[in-house]
Design a protein around this motif. Structure first.
Motif, PDB file in Angstrom:
ATOM      1  N   VAL A  58       4.139 -59.001  -3.743  1.00  0.00           N
ATOM      2  CA  VAL A  58       5.561 -59.007  -3.401  1.00  0.00           C
ATOM      3  C   VAL A  58       6.244 -59.958  -4.380  1.00  0.00           C
ATOM      4  O   VAL A  58       6.120 -61.176  -4.252  1.00  0.00           O
ATOM      5  CB  VAL A  58       5.805 -59.460  -1.949  1.00  0.00           C
ATOM      6  CG1 VAL A  58       7.289 -59.368  -1.605  1.00  0.00           C
ATOM      7  CG2 VAL A  58       4.983 -58.630  -0.970  1.00  0.00           C
ATOM      8  N   GLY A  59       6.951 -59.400  -5.370  1.00  0.00           N
ATOM      9  CA  GLY A  59       7.534 -60.236  -6.413  1.00  0.00           C
ATOM     10  C   GLY A  59       6.441 -60.966  -7.178  1.00  0.00           C
ATOM     11  O   GLY A  59       5.493 -60.348  -7.659  1.00  0.00           O
ATOM     12  N   SER A  60       6.540 -62.288  -7.248  1.00  0.00           N
ATOM     13  CA  SER A  60       5.526 -63.084  -7.947  1.00  0.00           C
ATOM     14  C   SER A  60       4.401 -63.533  -7.019  1.00  0.00           C
ATOM     15  O   SER A  60       3.495 -64.246  -7.433  1.00  0.00           O
ATOM     16  CB  SER A  60       6.180 -64.319  -8.575  1.00  0.00           C
ATOM     17  OG  SER A  60       6.726 -65.155  -7.564  1.00  0.00           O
ATOM     18  N   LEU A  61       4.458 -63.114  -5.744  1.00  0.00           N
ATOM     19  CA  LEU A  61       3.485 -63.543  -4.733  1.00  0.00           C
ATOM     20  C   LEU A  61       2.316 -62.563  -4.652  1.00  0.00           C
ATOM     21  O   LEU A  61       2.510 -61.349  -4.543  1.00  0.00           O
ATOM     22  CB  LEU A  61       4.160 -63.628  -3.367  1.00  0.00           C
ATOM     23  CG  LEU A  61       3.245 -63.873  -2.163  1.00  0.00           C
ATOM     24  CD1 LEU A  61       2.672 -65.276  -2.202  1.00  0.00           C
ATOM     25  CD2 LEU A  61       4.002 -63.645  -0.860  1.00  0.00           C
ATOM     26  N   ARG A  62       1.110 -63.120  -4.714  1.00  0.00           N
ATOM     27  CA  ARG A  62      -0.089 -62.317  -4.465  1.00  0.00           C
ATOM     28  C   ARG A  62      -0.580 -62.632  -3.064  1.00  0.00           C
ATOM     29  O   ARG A  62      -0.877 -63.781  -2.736  1.00  0.00           O
ATOM     30  CB  ARG A  62      -1.181 -62.639  -5.491  1.00  0.00           C
ATOM     31  CG  ARG A  62      -2.501 -61.934  -5.191  1.00  0.00           C
ATOM     32  CD  ARG A  62      -3.539 -62.137  -6.273  1.00  0.00           C
ATOM     33  NE  ARG A  62      -3.921 -63.531  -6.432  1.00  0.00           N
ATOM     34  CZ  ARG A  62      -4.941 -63.935  -7.195  1.00  0.00           C
ATOM     35  NH1 ARG A  62      -5.633 -63.060  -7.889  1.00  0.00           N
ATOM     36  NH2 ARG A  62      -5.230 -65.213  -7.287  1.00  0.00           N
ATOM     37  N   LEU A  63      -0.674 -61.605  -2.233  1.00  0.00           N
ATOM     38  CA  LEU A  63      -1.133 -61.773  -0.854  1.00  0.00           C
ATOM     39  C   LEU A  63      -2.456 -61.049  -0.659  1.00  0.00           C
ATOM     40  O   LEU A  63      -2.565 -59.844  -0.923  1.00  0.00           O
ATOM     41  CB  LEU A  63      -0.095 -61.218   0.126  1.00  0.00           C
ATOM     42  CG  LEU A  63      -0.503 -61.205   1.603  1.00  0.00           C
ATOM     43  CD1 LEU A  63      -0.615 -62.632   2.138  1.00  0.00           C
ATOM     44  CD2 LEU A  63       0.496 -60.407   2.429  1.00  0.00           C
ATOM     45  N   LEU A  64      -3.465 -61.777  -0.215  1.00  0.00           N
ATOM     46  CA  LEU A  64      -4.769 -61.206   0.118  1.00  0.00           C
ATOM     47  C   LEU A  64      -4.937 -61.305   1.624  1.00  0.00           C
ATOM     48  O   LEU A  64      -4.943 -62.403   2.184  1.00  0.00           O
ATOM     49  CB  LEU A  64      -5.891 -61.966  -0.598  1.00  0.00           C
ATOM     50  CG  LEU A  64      -5.772 -62.057  -2.128  1.00  0.00           C
ATOM     51  CD1 LEU A  64      -6.911 -62.887  -2.693  1.00  0.00           C
ATOM     52  CD2 LEU A  64      -5.751 -60.674  -2.758  1.00  0.00           C
TER      53      LEU A  64
END
Length: 236
Positions: free
Chosen positions: A106-112
């Motif tokens: 999401v945008g510059s966010l990496r979510l695991l």
């Protein structure tokens, strides 16, 4: 970010919270749920009710870390309901009955987002970090390590239902399991060590119906562990 809100669905409080959320400025980019969205995932009507509640925010991406109530003791019917419910949001190719974990940018966010049910229950071989060959828990840890080894310039957030560390006594056995289980295939490191070494900035969890922020450090790196889960019928 919210979680364990199934009790609020009965009282109507969750509906009101979502309406308040619409008035935030700036508006949220997505919703992240740390799990236990229904009482028992075997019953499809609970997901129908959930869809009605979430209709207020249907334009926002809804990301979920699967809780223990959703899958009801590893029931495949319950897992099928989860895949059906989230298929159009996350993508059916990224969310399957045998793989309820995924990555999202999401945008510059990496979510695991992890399925901690695979990692926390000792009857599956978890807690000691040792699984039978081909086990889902072993595959998930391999996936997590591989994802964390990919270069990433922005923040990395990990979401899972069961918490890694807490001061409350509720579910402390599950937290001890996630905190202490060492994985021989990865230098006998524990899950928190794997996360910090992999550059994770923030871990979001639920399960205990409490709010806590804990700073964890290792080897010069620092990671925040935040438990943000609803009262679900009783505040602790």
């Amino acid at each position: 970010v919210f979680g364990d809100q199934k009790g609020l669905a009965k009282s109507g409080e969750w509906d009101a919270l979502l309406r308040d959320l619409r008035s935030l400025d700036p508006p949220p980019a997505f919703l992240l749920d740390t799990g236990d969205i229904v009482q028992n995932g075997v019953h499809r009507d609970q997901f129908v009710l959930l869809e009605q509640i979430l209709s207020v925010v249907s334009d926002l991406p809804y990301l979920l870390a699967v809780g223990n109530h959703e899958i009801d003791h590893d029931d495949e019917t319950a897992k099928g309901h989860i895949v059906e419910f989230l298929g159009d949001v996350i993508g059916r190719d990224a969310f399957r009955i045998d793989q309820l974990y995924y990555d999202k940018t999401v945008g510059s966010l990496r979510l695991l987002t992890l399925d901690s049910n695979d990692l926390v229950y000792p009857e599956r071989g978890a807690c000691k970090g040792r699984y039978p060959a081909g086990d889902r828990g072993a595959r998930q840890i391999r996936w997590l390590v591989d994802e964390l080894e990919r270069p990433w310039g922005g923040p990395t957030v990990v979401a899972l239902h069961h918490t890694l560390i807490l001061s409350a006594t509720r579910h402390e056995d599950h937290a001890r399991c996630l905190w202490n289980g060492a994985y021989a295939a990865y230098g006998d490191r524990t899950l928190p060590e794997i996360l910090i070494d992999g550059g994770v900035d923030l871990v979001l969890s639920g399960h205990t119906h409490t709010y806590e922020v804990v700073r964890v450090s290792r080897g010069g790196r620092t990671m925040l562990s935040v438990n943000v889960s609803g009262k679900s019928g009783g505040s602790r």
